[in-house]
Design a protein around this motif. Sequence first.
Motif, short mmCIF file in Angstrom:
data_model
loop_
_atom_site.label_atom_id
_atom_site.label_comp_id
_atom_site.label_asym_id
_atom_site.label_seq_id
_atom_site.Cartn_x
_atom_site.Cartn_y
_atom_site.Cartn_z
N TYR A 220 -4.77 32.16 -61.49
CA TYR A 220 -5.62 31.51 -62.50
C TYR A 220 -7.02 31.22 -61.98
CZ TYR A 220 -5.39 26.96 -60.19
OH TYR A 220 -5.53 25.92 -59.28
N MET A 221 -7.18 31.15 -60.65
CA MET A 221 -8.48 30.82 -60.07
C MET A 221 -9.52 31.88 -60.40
SD MET A 221 -7.15 29.54 -56.36
CE MET A 221 -6.14 28.06 -56.19
N ARG A 222 -9.08 33.12 -60.63
CA ARG A 222 -10.03 34.18 -60.98
C ARG A 222 -10.75 33.83 -62.28
NH1 ARG A 222 -13.44 36.47 -62.41
NH2 ARG A 222 -14.03 38.68 -62.40
N GLY A 223 -10.04 33.33 -63.26
CA GLY A 223 -10.67 32.96 -64.53
C GLY A 223 -11.66 31.82 -64.38
N ARG A 224 -11.40 30.92 -63.44
CA ARG A 224 -12.30 29.78 -63.24
C ARG A 224 -13.61 30.19 -62.59
NH1 ARG A 224 -9.23 24.99 -63.28
NH2 ARG A 224 -11.22 23.88 -63.18
N MET A 225 -13.66 31.42 -62.06
CA MET A 225 -14.90 31.92 -61.45
C MET A 225 -15.87 32.46 -62.50
SD MET A 225 -13.24 33.88 -58.15
CE MET A 225 -14.80 34.17 -57.28
N ASN A 226 -15.40 32.65 -63.74
CA ASN A 226 -16.23 33.19 -64.81
C ASN A 226 -16.89 32.05 -65.58
OD1 ASN A 226 -15.36 35.80 -64.22
ND2 ASN A 226 -13.69 35.72 -65.72
N ASP A 227 -18.10 32.29 -66.05
CA ASP A 227 -18.77 31.33 -66.91
C ASP A 227 -18.40 31.66 -68.35
OD1 ASP A 227 -20.33 29.38 -67.96
OD2 ASP A 227 -22.25 30.35 -67.55
N ALA A 228 -17.17 31.31 -68.69
CA ALA A 228 -16.65 31.65 -70.02
C ALA A 228 -15.77 30.51 -70.51
CB ALA A 228 -15.84 32.95 -69.96
N LYS A 229 -15.71 30.35 -71.81
CA LYS A 229 -14.90 29.30 -72.40
C LYS A 229 -13.43 29.60 -72.17
CE LYS A 229 -14.16 26.71 -76.69
NZ LYS A 229 -14.53 26.56 -78.12
N SER A 230 -12.70 28.60 -71.70
CA SER A 230 -11.27 28.75 -71.45
C SER A 230 -10.61 27.39 -71.58
CB SER A 230 -11.04 29.35 -70.05
OG SER A 230 -9.66 29.63 -69.85
N TYR A 231 -9.37 27.29 -71.11
CA TYR A 231 -8.66 26.02 -71.21
C TYR A 231 -9.17 24.99 -70.21
CZ TYR A 231 -6.00 27.78 -67.20
OH TYR A 231 -5.63 28.27 -65.96
N ALA A 232 -9.99 25.41 -69.25
CA ALA A 232 -10.57 24.51 -68.27
C ALA A 232 -12.00 24.94 -67.99
CB ALA A 232 -9.75 24.52 -66.97
N GLU A 233 -12.81 24.00 -67.52
CA GLU A 233 -14.21 24.30 -67.23
C GLU A 233 -14.32 25.26 -66.05
OE1 GLU A 233 -17.07 23.34 -68.80
OE2 GLU A 233 -15.70 22.58 -70.34
N PRO A 234 -15.29 26.17 -66.07
CA PRO A 234 -15.47 27.06 -64.93
C PRO A 234 -16.00 26.31 -63.72
CG PRO A 234 -17.26 27.35 -66.51
CD PRO A 234 -16.26 26.43 -67.16
N VAL A 235 -15.77 26.88 -62.54
CA VAL A 235 -16.36 26.34 -61.32
C VAL A 235 -17.86 26.63 -61.37
CG1 VAL A 235 -16.39 26.45 -58.80
CG2 VAL A 235 -14.23 26.70 -60.04
N ALA A 236 -18.67 25.62 -61.10
CA ALA A 236 -20.11 25.82 -61.10
C ALA A 236 -20.55 26.49 -59.80
CB ALA A 236 -20.83 24.48 -61.27
N ILE A 237 -21.63 27.25 -59.84
CA ILE A 237 -22.18 27.85 -58.64
C ILE A 237 -22.51 26.73 -57.64
CG2 ILE A 237 -24.04 29.23 -57.66
CD1 ILE A 237 -22.15 30.84 -59.38
N GLY A 238 -22.03 26.89 -56.43
CA GLY A 238 -22.25 25.88 -55.40
C GLY A 238 -21.17 24.82 -55.31
N ASP A 239 -20.24 24.82 -56.26
CA ASP A 239 -19.14 23.85 -56.24
C ASP A 239 -17.95 24.40 -55.45
OD1 ASP A 239 -20.57 22.05 -57.67
OD2 ASP A 239 -19.26 22.05 -59.45
N VAL A 240 -17.13 23.48 -54.98
CA VAL A 240 -15.93 23.85 -54.22
C VAL A 240 -14.95 24.57 -55.14
CG1 VAL A 240 -13.99 22.96 -52.86
CG2 VAL A 240 -16.24 21.88 -52.68
N MET A 241 -14.38 25.67 -54.67
CA MET A 241 -13.36 26.37 -55.43
C MET A 241 -12.16 25.46 -55.67
SD MET A 241 -13.95 29.49 -56.47
CE MET A 241 -12.27 30.09 -56.70
N VAL A 242 -11.60 25.54 -56.87
CA VAL A 242 -10.49 24.67 -57.25
C VAL A 242 -9.18 25.16 -56.64
CG1 VAL A 242 -11.57 23.96 -59.40
CG2 VAL A 242 -10.11 25.99 -59.37
N GLY A 243 -8.22 24.25 -56.49
CA GLY A 243 -6.91 24.64 -56.00
C GLY A 243 -6.04 23.44 -55.68
N GLY A 244 -4.73 23.63 -55.85
CA GLY A 244 -3.77 22.60 -55.50
C GLY A 244 -3.65 22.48 -53.99
N THR A 245 -3.40 21.27 -53.53
CA THR A 245 -3.35 20.99 -52.10
C THR A 245 -2.26 19.99 -51.75
OG1 THR A 245 -5.07 19.31 -52.44
CG2 THR A 245 -5.79 21.46 -51.61
N VAL A 246 -1.75 20.12 -50.53
CA VAL A 246 -0.94 19.08 -49.91
C VAL A 246 -1.76 18.52 -48.77
CG1 VAL A 246 1.12 18.59 -48.54
CG2 VAL A 246 1.29 20.05 -50.56
#
Length: 344
Positions: free
Chosen positions: A53-79
């Motif tokens: 799903y992270m691939r979709g968050r790299m696009n500046d396109a409308k989706s179920y979640a906001e895209p990652v902004a240029i310069g922002d930390v890539m999203v992801g689940g963590t322990v």
Amino acid sequence: MSANPSMQRAIVLNSRPVGAPTADNFRLRETPLPEPADGQLLLRTLYLSLDPYMRGRMNDAKSYAEPVAIGDVMVGGTVSRVQASRHPDFKEGDLVLGFSGWQDHALSDGSGLSKLDPQMKTPSLALGVLGMPGFTAYMGLLDIGQPKPGETVVVAAASGAVGSVVGQIAKLKGCRSVGIAGGPEKCRYVVEQLGFDACIDHHGANFAAELAAACPEGIDVYFENVGGAVFDAVLPLLNTSARVPVCGLIANYNDTALPDGPDRLGLLARTILTRRIRMQGFIIFDDYGHRYGEFMQQMSQWVQAGKIKFREDIVEGLDQAPQAFIGMLQGSNFGKLVVRVAGE
């Protein structure tokens, strides 16, 4: 690259990909390690989940979640471990599940964090079979797919984090379980280790015919993770009243335009109508977050009893995350892809 204990390292989105992501789309950023203020805690990332799903968050396109902004930390689940805390609900040493993204430390106000057993032997499982992928498999199959004993359940990406669990749950529910995977090694694993009835290599020259032979009574439930040519082979095999939970379409995530070839929308719509097929997409925590406790109770029992098996693909080091992610979109991972960011 070795970590400096006084610095915070993060992988940020450097540019938006056109087609498949490349290393240039990511950038390593180092900043001074932050100090938590009142009501905050500092997390040290142990494991980072890499997911399609992270691939979709790299696009500046409308989706179920906001895209990652240029310069922002890539999203992801963590322990993570709590390294320092000025928050009343968390103490140093707590093990937590969160969404800190591609970084080795993160400040948090506690929002969205869930405490894990601090003595958990394999904390990374909270990102896989006991986490979002397992939850996705569980709810997508059981709530949307609604498999019945004797039915045929087919799942694409069957050796992956979601697909492997889907097929095993189908077997527990008394179904014939057929997987689709990329390559003979993955197909052998799906049958010999996970207990599927069959697994078809989608790279094979006779893939569509082999899938049909493995499903002599058609397909009652198809769990969609891939799309593309795989779905083309599945569509004519769907039975009347078949159910199709749509989890992902990884074959199309890097597309920049519609694929070449005939327009198959009419065929899809006609098949849905004439065979009364239920095809439903879902976003796991948006749609089923309130049932996470139900999933955890059942899946924990299955895993502890050895009824659900799993495989992890562990990558060492935060700096390896971009290349591992790029490889995952090409099918190079084998099992749940996790980055070990720091040791205990």
